[in-house]
Design a protein around this motif. Structure first.
Motif, PDB file in Angstrom:
ATOM      1  N   PRO A  14     118.372  68.078  -2.174  1.00  0.00           N
ATOM      2  CA  PRO A  14     117.192  66.350  -2.255  1.00  0.00           C
ATOM      3  C   PRO A  14     118.398  65.600  -2.432  1.00  0.00           C
ATOM      4  O   PRO A  14     120.135  64.835  -2.311  1.00  0.00           O
ATOM      5  N   ILE A  15     116.802  63.842  -2.003  1.00  0.00           N
ATOM      6  CA  ILE A  15     117.600  62.701  -2.031  1.00  0.00           C
ATOM      7  C   ILE A  15     116.976  62.061  -2.400  1.00  0.00           C
ATOM      8  O   ILE A  15     115.954  61.999  -3.478  1.00  0.00           O
ATOM      9  N   THR A  16     117.816  61.030  -3.746  1.00  0.00           N
ATOM     10  CA  THR A  16     116.593  60.137  -4.575  1.00  0.00           C
ATOM     11  C   THR A  16     116.949  58.996  -3.499  1.00  0.00           C
ATOM     12  O   THR A  16     118.391  58.231  -2.867  1.00  0.00           O
ATOM     13  N   VAL A  17     116.010  58.266  -3.608  1.00  0.00           N
ATOM     14  CA  VAL A  17     116.313  56.320  -2.824  1.00  0.00           C
ATOM     15  C   VAL A  17     116.146  56.128  -4.042  1.00  0.00           C
ATOM     16  O   VAL A  17     115.511  55.900  -4.950  1.00  0.00           O
ATOM     17  N   ALA A  18     116.894  55.031  -4.662  1.00  0.00           N
ATOM     18  CA  ALA A  18     116.649  53.954  -5.634  1.00  0.00           C
ATOM     19  C   ALA A  18     116.788  52.187  -4.790  1.00  0.00           C
ATOM     20  O   ALA A  18     117.552  52.114  -3.801  1.00  0.00           O
ATOM     21  N   ILE A  19     115.919  51.898  -5.580  1.00  0.00           N
ATOM     22  CA  ILE A  19     115.743  50.497  -4.921  1.00  0.00           C
ATOM     23  C   ILE A  19     115.370  49.377  -6.131  1.00  0.00           C
ATOM     24  O   ILE A  19     114.305  49.406  -6.855  1.00  0.00           O
ATOM     25  N   GLU A  20     116.284  48.096  -5.835  1.00  0.00           N
ATOM     26  CA  GLU A  20     115.754  47.012  -6.440  1.00  0.00           C
ATOM     27  C   GLU A  20     114.688  46.225  -5.651  1.00  0.00           C
ATOM     28  O   GLU A  20     115.048  45.792  -4.443  1.00  0.00           O
ATOM     29  N   ARG A  21     114.043  45.713  -6.824  1.00  0.00           N
ATOM     30  CA  ARG A  21     113.054  44.831  -5.760  1.00  0.00           C
ATOM     31  C   ARG A  21     112.576  43.884  -6.680  1.00  0.00           C
ATOM     32  O   ARG A  21     113.120  43.516  -7.935  1.00  0.00           O
ATOM     33  N   ASP A  45     115.896  65.685   3.586  1.00  0.00           N
ATOM     34  CA  ASP A  45     115.235  63.922   4.142  1.00  0.00           C
ATOM     35  C   ASP A  45     114.752  64.371   5.230  1.00  0.00           C
ATOM     36  O   ASP A  45     113.937  63.281   5.787  1.00  0.00           O
ATOM     37  N   ALA A  46     113.752  66.028   5.690  1.00  0.00           N
ATOM     38  CA  ALA A  46     113.090  65.206   6.807  1.00  0.00           C
ATOM     39  C   ALA A  46     111.686  64.671   5.855  1.00  0.00           C
ATOM     40  O   ALA A  46     110.737  64.095   5.860  1.00  0.00           O
ATOM     41  N   SER A  47     111.625  65.403   4.326  1.00  0.00           N
ATOM     42  CA  SER A  47     109.982  64.911   4.160  1.00  0.00           C
ATOM     43  C   SER A  47     110.617  63.702   3.003  1.00  0.00           C
ATOM     44  O   SER A  47     109.804  63.203   3.426  1.00  0.00           O
ATOM     45  N   LEU A  48     111.814  62.953   2.747  1.00  0.00           N
ATOM     46  CA  LEU A  48     111.674  61.484   2.790  1.00  0.00           C
ATOM     47  C   LEU A  48     111.397  61.130   3.898  1.00  0.00           C
ATOM     48  O   LEU A  48     110.897  60.074   3.963  1.00  0.00           O
ATOM     49  N   GLY A  89     123.477  65.122  -4.699  1.00  0.00           N
ATOM     50  CA  GLY A  89     122.906  65.589  -5.644  1.00  0.00           C
ATOM     51  C   GLY A  89     122.671  65.050  -7.357  1.00  0.00           C
ATOM     52  O   GLY A  89     121.480  64.498  -6.798  1.00  0.00           O
ATOM     53  N   ILE A  90     123.396  65.675  -7.736  1.00  0.00           N
ATOM     54  CA  ILE A  90     122.427  65.700  -9.114  1.00  0.00           C
ATOM     55  C   ILE A  90     122.789  63.962  -9.658  1.00  0.00           C
ATOM     56  O   ILE A  90     121.909  64.127 -11.054  1.00  0.00           O
ATOM     57  N   GLU A  91     124.188  63.598  -9.580  1.00  0.00           N
ATOM     58  CA  GLU A  91     124.718  62.273  -9.346  1.00  0.00           C
ATOM     59  C   GLU A  91     123.005  61.461  -9.308  1.00  0.00           C
ATOM     60  O   GLU A  91     122.943  60.169  -9.920  1.00  0.00           O
ATOM     61  N   GLY A  92     122.476  61.657  -8.592  1.00  0.00           N
ATOM     62  CA  GLY A  92     121.406  60.320  -8.135  1.00  0.00           C
ATOM     63  C   GLY A  92     120.261  60.646  -8.945  1.00  0.00           C
ATOM     64  O   GLY A  92     119.303  59.613  -9.041  1.00  0.00           O
ATOM     65  N   TRP A  93     119.559  61.994  -9.773  1.00  0.00           N
ATOM     66  CA  TRP A  93     118.600  60.906 -11.272  1.00  0.00           C
ATOM     67  C   TRP A  93     119.619  60.589 -12.070  1.00  0.00           C
ATOM     68  O   TRP A  93     118.903  60.285 -13.173  1.00  0.00           O
ATOM     69  N   PHE A  94     120.650  60.388 -12.360  1.00  0.00           N
ATOM     70  CA  PHE A  94     121.223  59.347 -13.703  1.00  0.00           C
ATOM     71  C   PHE A  94     121.382  57.819 -13.171  1.00  0.00           C
ATOM     72  O   PHE A  94     120.979  57.230 -13.447  1.00  0.00           O
ATOM     73  N   ASP A  95     121.766  58.038 -11.766  1.00  0.00           N
ATOM     74  CA  ASP A  95     122.339  55.945 -11.078  1.00  0.00           C
ATOM     75  C   ASP A  95     120.877  55.587 -10.604  1.00  0.00           C
ATOM     76  O   ASP A  95     120.022  55.982 -10.436  1.00  0.00           O
ATOM     77  N   ALA A  96     121.163  54.481 -11.340  1.00  0.00           N
ATOM     78  CA  ALA A  96     120.192  53.341 -11.373  1.00  0.00           C
ATOM     79  C   ALA A  96     121.332  52.404 -10.254  1.00  0.00           C
ATOM     80  O   ALA A  96     122.051  52.378 -10.157  1.00  0.00           O
ATOM     81  N   THR A 124     119.326  78.307 -10.848  1.00  0.00           N
ATOM     82  CA  THR A 124     119.616  76.730 -10.396  1.00  0.00           C
ATOM     83  C   THR A 124     118.890  76.394  -9.364  1.00  0.00           C
ATOM     84  O   THR A 124     118.563  74.911  -9.202  1.00  0.00           O
ATOM     85  N   PRO A 125     118.226  76.949  -8.746  1.00  0.00           N
ATOM     86  CA  PRO A 125     117.147  76.461  -7.826  1.00  0.00           C
ATOM     87  C   PRO A 125     115.658  75.852  -8.784  1.00  0.00           C
ATOM     88  O   PRO A 125     115.228  74.603  -8.899  1.00  0.00           O
ATOM     89  N   VAL A 126     115.950  76.258  -9.967  1.00  0.00           N
ATOM     90  CA  VAL A 126     113.788  76.622 -10.902  1.00  0.00           C
ATOM     91  C   VAL A 126     115.431  74.775 -11.939  1.00  0.00           C
ATOM     92  O   VAL A 126     113.866  73.812 -11.987  1.00  0.00           O
ATOM     93  N   MET A 127     116.090  74.787 -11.867  1.00  0.00           N
ATOM     94  CA  MET A 127     116.928  73.406 -12.652  1.00  0.00           C
ATOM     95  C   MET A 127     117.037  72.369 -11.715  1.00  0.00           C
ATOM     96  O   MET A 127     116.476  71.709 -11.888  1.00  0.00           O
ATOM     97  N   THR A 128     116.526  72.729 -10.517  1.00  0.00           N
ATOM     98  CA  THR A 128     116.841  71.866  -9.227  1.00  0.00           C
ATOM     99  C   THR A 128     115.903  70.926  -9.154  1.00  0.00           C
ATOM    100  O   THR A 128     115.849  69.895  -8.986  1.00  0.00           O
ATOM    101  N   TYR A 129     114.983  71.454  -8.651  1.00  0.00           N
ATOM    102  CA  TYR A 129     113.558  71.605  -8.555  1.00  0.00           C
ATOM    103  C   TYR A 129     112.894  70.885  -9.263  1.00  0.00           C
ATOM    104  O   TYR A 129     111.155  71.000  -8.784  1.00  0.00           O
TER     105      TYR A 129
END
Length: 191
Positions: free
Chosen positions: A4-11, A62-65, A95-102, A166-171
Motif C-alpha cells: 500500500p502507498i500513502t500519499v501526503a500532500i501539503e496544500r 502503485d497501479a491503483s494509485l 509500509g505502516i509508517e505511512g499511516w502515521f506520518d504527516a 495481517t491482511p485484515v489489519m493492513t487493509y
C-alpha cells in the motif's frame, strides 16, 4: 509483492475560501473512494489561522494509485480547486509508517511547525486498539471453524493466525482505526 502507498500532500488554501475548500476536499475524497484499491484518506489544517492543509490518501498498490492520479475525475477535481488551493509538497510512503506520518515539518508564518508524526506511544495505542479486537475475533473464529487447531504446535498455530490477521489489519482495521483516531493522533479536533 506490491505494498500500500500513502500519499501526503501539503496544500496552501485561500483562508477566505475555507468553506469552499472543505467541500472541494470532501468531493475529492468521495471521488477517490470510488476507485479500485482506495484504502482511505483524510485532511487536517495546520492551524485555525494557517493557510496550510495536510491531506493524506492511501491506495492498495502503485497501479491503483497511478490509475487514480491519472484519472479524468482527478484532473477535473484539481482544476476545479485551482482558484483557491495549490500543492506545495507531495510525498509518497509505503509500509505502516505511512499511516502515521504527516508531511515533513513545515515552518508556518507564526514561526511554529506544522504537524509531525504522532508520538510512538500514540501509534502503539492505535495499533493495539485495532490488533486486540481483531486478534480476539479471529482467534475465536479459527478455534470454532477449525477443529483441533488448539492441538497444533504453537509456532504453527501462530503462523496460521498471523497469516490471516495481517491482511485484515493492513487493509481494513488499521485504515479505519487511524481514520477514527486522526484528530487525536494529529492533535486536531473534528469539525
Amino acid at each position: 509483492m506490491s505494498q500500500p502507498i500513502t500519499v501526503a500532500i501539503e496544500r496552501h488554501v485561500d483562508p477566505s475560501r475555507i468553506t469552499e475548500a472543505t467541500i472541494w476536499t470532501q468531493a475529492g475524497t468521495d471521488l477517490a473512494a470510488r476507485r479500485p484499491g482506495y484504502l482511505g484518506s483524510g485532511f487536517v489544517r495546520a492551524g485555525a489561522g494557517s493557510d496550510i492543509w495536510y491531506m493524506l490518501y492511501r491506495f492498495a498498490d502503485d497501479a491503483s494509485l497511478r490509475a487514480w492520479e491519472t484519472s479524468a475525475e482527478r484532473r477535473w477535481w484539481l482544476e476545479s480547486g485551482r482558484g483557491f488551493a495549490s500543492e506545495a509538497r507531495v510525498e509518497r510512503r509505503t509500509g505502516i509508517e505511512g499511516w502515521f506520518d504527516a508531511p515533513a515539518a513545515t515552518v508556518l508564518a507564526d514561526g511554529g511547525e506544522g504537524p509531525a508524526r504522532p508520538p510512538r506511544w500514540k501509534q502503539a495505542v492505535s495499533i493495539w486498539l485495532g490488533f486486540y479486537p481483531t486478534n480476539l475475533v479471529m482467534t475465536a473464529l479459527i478455534t470454532l471453524l477449525v477443529p483441533g487447531v488448539l492441538s497444533l504446535w504453537l509456532p504453527l498455530r501462530l503462523l496460521v493466525t498471523t497469516l490471516l490477521i495481517t491482511p485484515v489489519m493492513t487493509y481494513l482495521v488499521l485504515p479505519l482505526v487511524t481514520r477514527w483516531l486522526q484528530p487525536w493522533l494529529l492533535g486536531t479536533r473534528r469539525r
